[in-house]
Design an enzyme around this catalytic site. Structure first.
Site, PDB file in Angstrom:
ATOM      1  N   ASP A  76       0.836  -1.207   0.000  1.00 26.87           N
ATOM      2  CA  ASP A  76       0.000   0.000   0.000  1.00 26.87           C
ATOM      3  C   ASP A  76       0.868   1.252   0.000  1.00 26.87           C
ATOM      4  O   ASP A  76       2.043   1.229   0.379  1.00 26.87           O
ATOM      5  CB  ASP A  76      -0.967   0.004   1.193  1.00 26.87           C
ATOM      6  N   GLU A 138       0.053  -1.369   5.607  1.00 29.42           N
ATOM      7  CA  GLU A 138       1.123  -0.959   6.515  1.00 29.42           C
ATOM      8  C   GLU A 138       1.002   0.519   6.858  1.00 29.42           C
ATOM      9  O   GLU A 138       1.238   0.924   8.003  1.00 29.42           O
ATOM     10  CB  GLU A 138       2.485  -1.240   5.871  1.00 29.42           C
TER      11      GLU A 138
END
Length: 389
Positions: A76, A138
């Site tokens: 991400d 994350e």
């Protein structure tokens, strides 16, 4: 089929994997590419199955899958909203020896390099396996990796060490702070502001708690404990978002704010959280309930990731230092998934291409020389798992 780091980076950057979006298209693309090399992947999904982690093992020469080293990266990225980009952030753009695009440094450059080397890794006669671990979410609190790590532990998977490829300029980072984020919701009682004693002002009580959080932060700043190897050598606490009230002439019945603390390794996060909770229970709530008996304060954990402190005696630390010829002790204030791997019993360090100073910003980039240095490092890392002559 993607073969070079540039090809892979172009593919990965084109997926808008901002944390609010799904990462499944990226994960499935990687899965399919690994399948073409005869490497099966296991996907570990989020509870709503809109996102997934990927774990794949390049087995040892004898087919063994236990032990070895895992290369870890999150898929991400942070938003580009409102940023002044000079090129399309989701189209890889080359300029002056660097590749520009969202996630190039943080941390699709590392993932692209690792994926481009899979054919070379497979050709090496390793005595131990090499693993790939790609995670989701994350950037919003390290939410994905724990799902994968829990499953791996339940399956009895043993791993000797982990390299988390966050951008460090290909220098070894051996420690980072933990991060703990919370939302606080203060419930008071509404009233017309001309009848102040009939209300219980949620904003004012929230402000008292925010001031208490600031006091705790000041104690850490003035009294420590300290670790001078960190750029910010003490634990920090900050309140970063707040909302409340509906009108100037109305006593607010609700106020919400979010705060975080970043604790040094060795400091128990629970102990810090308990300081806030003690003030709420022993000071604030009695005051509020003297005005309104149903007043309450709710504190909810939004995210938590443990600190990292790698041991110089760990094999992965010694190996990373030997391969990079880097003996400097580096500790950073930002958090990564390395603390989660260490918490799961996997010794970990951080080392990856690019620089944290350009991460999350407009016109994020990674220098081609950094990708090349990463490729050299990863080749040597895989060679270290091969039998010596």
């Amino acid at each position: 089929m993607n073969t070079t780091a540039h090809d892979w980076l172009r593919t990965l950057v084109a997926f808008d994997t901002t944390s609010r979006n799904s990462n499944l298209h990226l994960i499935e693309t990687v899965r399919d590419a690994l399948n073409q090399h005869g490497l099966p992947s296991t996907l570990y999904y989020s509870s709503d199955r809109t996102k997934a982690n990927l774990f794949a093992t390049l087995p040892a020469q004898n087919g063994g899958t236990q032990g070895g080293i895992v290369l870890s990266g999150h898929t991400d990225v942070v938003p580009v909203d409102g940023q002044d980009w000079h090129s399309d952030p989701f189209t890889l753009t080359e300029k002056d020896g660097a590749w520009y695009g969202r996630g190039t440094a943080d941390m699709k450059g590392f993932i692209a390099t690792a994926l481009s080397l899979v054919p070379e890794f497979l050709a090496m006669p390793r005595q131990k396996p090499l693993h790939l671990a790609l995670s989701y979410d994350e950037e919003v609190g390290c939410l994905g990796a724990p799902v994968m790590l829990k499953a791996l532990q339940e399956q009895g998977q043993h791993i000797d060490g982990c390299v988390v490829g966050e951008p460090t300029g290909m220098q070894v980072v051996v420690a980072h702070k933990g991060i703990n984020a919370y939302q606080c919701h203060v419930h008071g009682h509404a009233a017309h502001s001309s009848l102040t004693p009939q209300g219980c002002n949620a904003i004012e009580y929230a402000a008292q708690l925010i001031c208490r959080i600031r006091e705790i932060a000041e104690q850490f700043k003035q009294q420590g404990p300290y670790d001078r190897a960190f750029d910010v050598p003490y634990t920090t606490m900050t309140t970063n978002m707040i909302a409340g009230g509906i009108a100037l002439n109305t006593i607010p019945d609700t106020c919400q704010f979010s705060y975080e603390f970043r604790n040094l390794p060795g400091m128990r996060a629970q102990t810090i959280a308990e300081q806030v909770e003690h003030y709420v229970q022993e000071v604030l709530l009695p005051r509020m309930r003297s005005e309104y008996q149903d007043a309450r304060i709710e504190i909810t954990s939004l995210a938590s990731a443990p600190a990292l402190e790698a041991s110089e005696q760990d094999a992965i630390t010694a190996l990373a230092r030997a391969l990079t010829k880097d003996t400097t002790t580096r500790k950073v204030a930002y958090a990564t998934e390395a603390g989660l791997f260490q918490q799961a019993g996997i010794p970990s360090i951080i080392c990856g291409p690019g620089h944290i100073q350009v991460a999350h910003k407009a016109n994020e980039y990674v220098e081609m020389a950094q990708i090349q240095a990463c490729a050299v490092f990863l080749r040597q890392l895989s060679h270290s798992l091969c039998p010596t002559a």
